[in-house]
Design an enzyme around this catalytic site. Structure first.
Site: not given
Length: 293
Positions: A53, A163
């Site tokens: 990632r 978020d």
């Protein structure tokens, strides 16, 4: 003689592969940094995930080693821009419309009828989607509310959706989804609350203003102290988030959420999550549904 394209390609591949290798020491550095800034606890078997990632961030900065990337984060990121990019890269954003439908049934059968039957109740009804990702959960809440009480407006209900990932928040605020993503929405609700894309937007749907008006998207790191909310909530959805945190962080968040819930309000967790040792604050009232005492 100039190197052939084949040789150049192999060299490039070797360089790329070298960036996909992370040492144990580098992984420990980044794991501790990620935990300190997000609360996410990464076990040893997540080493490959972190490597894959974050590899794009190394390529973006022309770095060959994860230790160099750690130095960038710690010493050369005064505005926190790379920290935000790192968080966006490392977080998991898996969600669907009406995921774990028993929670939405509970709202329809218990929470909204109780509100409707008590006209003197404090307004508005406040709901918090605490890890809203691309917005499917928040819009599912809005649809459930409007179906239960078609006359609902911003004076009756407000849905806060937060978020830590800025990329998914931008997509959520747009209210645009592919037809594949929208396939989880019952057909009647899809027609009632979404517009069908035309031309360049063929194959997409967009939430109608009546839906968007009930949902407010904001960035929030759950590790942040204090939280910026001043009003208490009737319902908090914090689903499939706590599985990424260690036990002490989970306990701390449960207590903080109890502090921003009204008396007798509800906390919804993911199906694989459970609450332990907080009987003084919550009582279970359904599968992964807890009520504040």
């Amino acid at each position: 003689m100039a190197p052939s394209h084949t040789v150049t390609g192999k060299l490039s591949s070797i360089l790329d592969d070298s960036r996909l290798t992370i040492s144990d020491a580098e992984f420990r550095q980044l794991r501790e940094f990620i935990h300190a800034h997000t609360g996410i606890a990464l076990s040893e078997h997540k080493k490959a995930l972190v490597c894959s990632r974050l590899s794009k961030r190394l390529r973006h900065h022309g770095l060959r080693h994860y230790s160099d990337y750690y130095v960038l984060l710690v010493e050369n990121d005064p505005e926190g821009a790379e920290l935000m990019a790192m968080i966006n890269a490392i977080t998991t954003n898996k969600t669907d419309f009406f995921r774990e439908p028993h929670h939405f049934r509970f709202l329809s059968e218990h929470v909204f009828p109780a509100y409707r039957q008590n006209p003197g109740r404090e307004r508005p009804l406040r709901l918090w989607s605490a890890a809203s990702s691309t917005g499917e959960e928040a819009y599912s809440l809005a649809m459930t509310a409007l179906e239960a009480m078609p006359s609902f407006n911003e004076q009756d209900i407000r849905i806060l959706a937060t978020d830590i990932d800025t990329d998914v928040l931008a997509r959520a605020a747009s209210g645009v989804y592919t037809q594949t993503q929208a396939s989880h929405i019952p057909e009647a609700l899809l027609r009632r609350y979404f517009l069908k894309g035309q031309g360049a937007h063929q194959g997409e749907v967009m939430a109608k203003p009546v839906l968007k008006s009930l949902v407010h998207f904001h960035w929030l790191n759950l590790q942040e102290e204090p939280w910026p909310m001043h009003e208490k909530f009737d319902v908090i959805f914090c689903r499939n988030v706590l599985i990424y945190f260690d036990k002490p962080t989970q306990q701390k968040l449960f207590r903080r959420m109890a502090g921003v819930l009204k008396k007798d309000a509800y906390l919804m967790l993911g199906h694989s999550e459970a609450m332990h040792g907080l009987n003084d604050l919550f009582k279970p009232v359904g599968h992964s549904i807890y009520q504040k005492k």
